[in-house]
Design a protein around this motif. Structure first.
Motif, short mmCIF file in Angstrom:
data_model
loop_
_atom_site.label_atom_id
_atom_site.label_comp_id
_atom_site.label_asym_id
_atom_site.label_seq_id
_atom_site.Cartn_x
_atom_site.Cartn_y
_atom_site.Cartn_z
N ALA A 330 0.85 -1.19 0.00
CA ALA A 330 0.00 0.00 0.00
C ALA A 330 0.88 1.23 0.00
O ALA A 330 2.06 1.16 0.37
N PRO A 331 0.34 2.39 -0.42
CA PRO A 331 1.16 3.62 -0.44
C PRO A 331 1.74 3.95 0.93
O PRO A 331 2.87 4.42 1.05
N VAL A 332 0.93 3.73 1.96
CA VAL A 332 1.35 3.89 3.36
C VAL A 332 0.70 2.76 4.13
O VAL A 332 -0.44 2.40 3.85
N LYS A 333 1.42 2.19 5.07
CA LYS A 333 0.77 1.20 5.92
C LYS A 333 1.39 1.23 7.30
O LYS A 333 2.57 1.56 7.47
N GLU A 334 0.56 0.92 8.30
CA GLU A 334 1.05 0.88 9.67
C GLU A 334 0.18 -0.06 10.48
O GLU A 334 -1.05 -0.10 10.33
N PHE A 335 0.83 -0.80 11.37
CA PHE A 335 0.16 -1.74 12.27
C PHE A 335 0.42 -1.29 13.70
O PHE A 335 1.56 -0.98 14.06
N ALA A 336 -0.63 -1.22 14.51
CA ALA A 336 -0.48 -0.76 15.89
C ALA A 336 -1.23 -1.69 16.84
O ALA A 336 -2.30 -2.21 16.51
N LEU A 337 -0.66 -1.89 18.01
CA LEU A 337 -1.29 -2.66 19.07
C LEU A 337 -1.76 -1.73 20.17
O LEU A 337 -1.06 -0.78 20.54
N ILE A 338 -2.95 -2.00 20.69
CA ILE A 338 -3.43 -1.32 21.88
C ILE A 338 -3.24 -2.28 23.04
O ILE A 338 -3.87 -3.35 23.10
N GLU A 339 -2.34 -1.94 23.92
CA GLU A 339 -1.99 -2.84 25.02
C GLU A 339 -3.14 -2.97 26.01
O GLU A 339 -3.99 -2.08 26.13
N ASP A 340 -3.15 -4.09 26.69
CA ASP A 340 -4.16 -4.35 27.73
C ASP A 340 -5.58 -4.24 27.18
O ASP A 340 -6.49 -3.76 27.85
N ALA A 341 -5.77 -4.66 25.94
CA ALA A 341 -7.09 -4.65 25.33
C ALA A 341 -7.23 -5.88 24.45
O ALA A 341 -6.26 -6.36 23.87
N GLY A 342 -8.44 -6.40 24.40
CA GLY A 342 -8.74 -7.52 23.53
C GLY A 342 -9.59 -7.05 22.37
O GLY A 342 -9.29 -6.05 21.71
N HIS A 343 -10.69 -7.76 22.12
CA HIS A 343 -11.65 -7.33 21.11
C HIS A 343 -12.28 -6.02 21.57
O HIS A 343 -12.27 -5.70 22.75
N PHE A 344 -12.84 -5.25 20.63
CA PHE A 344 -13.40 -3.93 20.91
C PHE A 344 -12.32 -2.97 21.39
O PHE A 344 -12.59 -2.05 22.17
N ALA A 345 -11.09 -3.16 20.93
CA ALA A 345 -9.97 -2.36 21.44
C ALA A 345 -10.18 -0.87 21.24
O ALA A 345 -9.86 -0.06 22.12
N ALA A 346 -10.73 -0.47 20.08
CA ALA A 346 -10.91 0.96 19.81
C ALA A 346 -11.90 1.59 20.78
O ALA A 346 -11.80 2.79 21.07
N TYR A 347 -12.84 0.81 21.28
CA TYR A 347 -13.84 1.33 22.21
C TYR A 347 -13.46 1.10 23.66
O TYR A 347 -13.93 1.80 24.54
N ARG A 348 -12.62 0.14 23.89
CA ARG A 348 -12.07 -0.05 25.22
C ARG A 348 -11.08 1.07 25.54
O ARG A 348 -10.99 1.53 26.68
N ARG A 349 -10.35 1.53 24.53
CA ARG A 349 -9.37 2.62 24.69
C ARG A 349 -9.61 3.68 23.62
O ARG A 349 -8.79 3.89 22.72
N PRO A 350 -10.76 4.38 23.68
CA PRO A 350 -11.12 5.32 22.60
C PRO A 350 -10.15 6.48 22.47
O PRO A 350 -9.95 6.99 21.35
N GLY A 351 -9.52 6.90 23.57
CA GLY A 351 -8.55 7.99 23.47
C GLY A 351 -7.31 7.59 22.70
O GLY A 351 -6.79 8.38 21.89
N LEU A 352 -6.82 6.38 22.92
CA LEU A 352 -5.67 5.89 22.18
C LEU A 352 -5.99 5.73 20.70
O LEU A 352 -5.17 6.04 19.83
N PHE A 353 -7.20 5.24 20.43
CA PHE A 353 -7.58 5.08 19.02
C PHE A 353 -7.70 6.44 18.34
O PHE A 353 -7.25 6.61 17.20
#
Length: 372
Positions: A330-353
């Motif tokens: 892809a023109p740009v790509k990046e993979f990120a992990l949200i620590e201490d989170a499982g499924h629903f990570a973006a909503y478990r840690r909405p500020g980090l997302f």
């Protein structure tokens, strides 16, 4: 794809909701419980108000794929980039999570859609009025939704946010229609591999055995490891077992999803029942997906490509998502992990997302090409 596909009995469902919402082991008297719910809902309604002069807060039904389908469009400035979210499940509406993602709306216009067979769309026409509930139909609907949003908001491209099952739809849309997509963001990323990797089945068996869940263990073992042979009901049973034995996912279901639904100012008590009914109606989609192979479909994307995964997700594992990501061009790509989170990570840690959106995704957008 972490939610149960079969609705719980009403008493059990409300008991789960009460326990999750109040964080108590014993339910309060009904009158007091509902009074407390009313107070919290009123506070959430105030938090959801958009009062800026250039803001937007629209909730309506649009004719998509020959069916009235529910959409929400919210943001504090219409000039902001547009994010179209495809929810998980199938059947897991994200409309109740509006207060969780409220801060996102200061920076983007967030569009939510209850897919056919789900939530407010299901309630509008009923289970028998949903038409063709297949993966192919949902994908065509998704394209129509993006085209509708482009016309309504005056943008050429949107940021496509695929969540869990929704990421399977979003992945295909981003690959085939880069003219509609400014950037792809997958979270709780679902990757299909044509049934080659059977490790998820073995992992669930192991977790069930360690938890002493003998009846569920026997049922999952009897299904066999190959999802291409599973019925919709068996898919639902497997996903319930996978979610219930993943501590991070189970905690997020209670503290984020169910709690949000119970206290949502835009969902009635009857709509809580519809939320659970949605899984049963939408589970018909799942056998369609068993033989999908994302690598065979192609790993070349003409749009910026991002994956944000919960580091502890046992449902859609970060290892599987990362293995696919590594093959992506892809023109740009990046993979990120949200620590201490499982499924629903973006909503478990909405500020980090949100921080990831602001610092990684939005800077890749070409503003001149996003607006119509």
């Amino acid at each position: 794809m972490a939610f149960p596909a079969r609705p719980l009995p009403e008493v059990s469902m409300l008991g789960t909701m009460i326990t999750a919402a109040l964080g108590a082991g014993v339910a309060a008297p009904a009158a007091g419980l509902l009074a407390h719910r009313a107070v919290v809902r009123a506070g959430n309604a105030r938090r959801l108000r958009i009062t800026t002069s250039h803001g937007v807060d629209e909730r309506y039904f649009a004719r998509i794929g020959g069916l009235d389908q529910w959409l929400s469009v919210r943001g504090e400035d219409r000039a902001n980039p547009v994010v179209v979210e495809l929810h998980g499940g199938p059947g897991a509406s994200h409309s109740a999570l509006a207060h969780v993602s409220r801060d996102w709306e200061r920076h983007v216009t967030l569009v939510r859609w209850d897919m056919r067979g789900t939530g407010k769309t299901l309630r509008r026409s009923g289970a028998d009025g949903q038409g063709e509930v297949t993966f192919a139909r949902l994908l065509r609907d998704a394209v129509e939704v993006v085209e509708h949003v482009r016309a309504r908001l005056g943008v050429r491209r949107v940021v496509l946010l695929g969540c869990s099952f929704g990421s399977a739809l979003a992945l295909r849309l981003a690959r085939s229609r880069p003219d509609l997509v400014g950037a792809y963001v997958g979270t709780d990323q679902k990757i299909f591999d044509g049934g080659r990797d059977l490790s998820d089945h073995a992992a669930v068996l192991d977790r069930l055995a360690r938890a002493g869940k003998r009846r569920q263990l026997a049922a999952v073992r009897a299904m066999g490891p190959d999802p291409r042979a599973w019925s919709a009901e068996q898919f639902g049973h497997f996903h319930r077992a996978a979610s219930a034995t993943d501590p991070h996912t189970f905690a997020a279901m209670k503290s984020v999803v169910l709690k949000s639904l119970w206290y949502s100012p835009r969902h009635s008590l009857r709509e809580i029942g519809t939320f659970f009914r949605s899984f049963q109606v939408s589970s018909a989609v799942l056998p369609d997906t068993a033989a999908f192979d994302d690598r065979a479909d192609g790993t070349a994307f003409d749009v910026p490509f991002f994956v944000v995964q919960g580091a502890c997700d046992l449902v859609n594992t970060p290892a599987r998502a990362r293995a696919f990501f590594d093959d992506v061009r892809a023109p740009v790509k990046e993979f990120a992990l949200i620590e201490d989170a499982g499924h629903f990570a973006a909503y478990r840690r909405p500020g980090l997302f949100l921080d990831f959106l602001l610092t990684r995704v939005l800077p890749t957008l070409d503003g001149a090409r996003q607006r119509a």
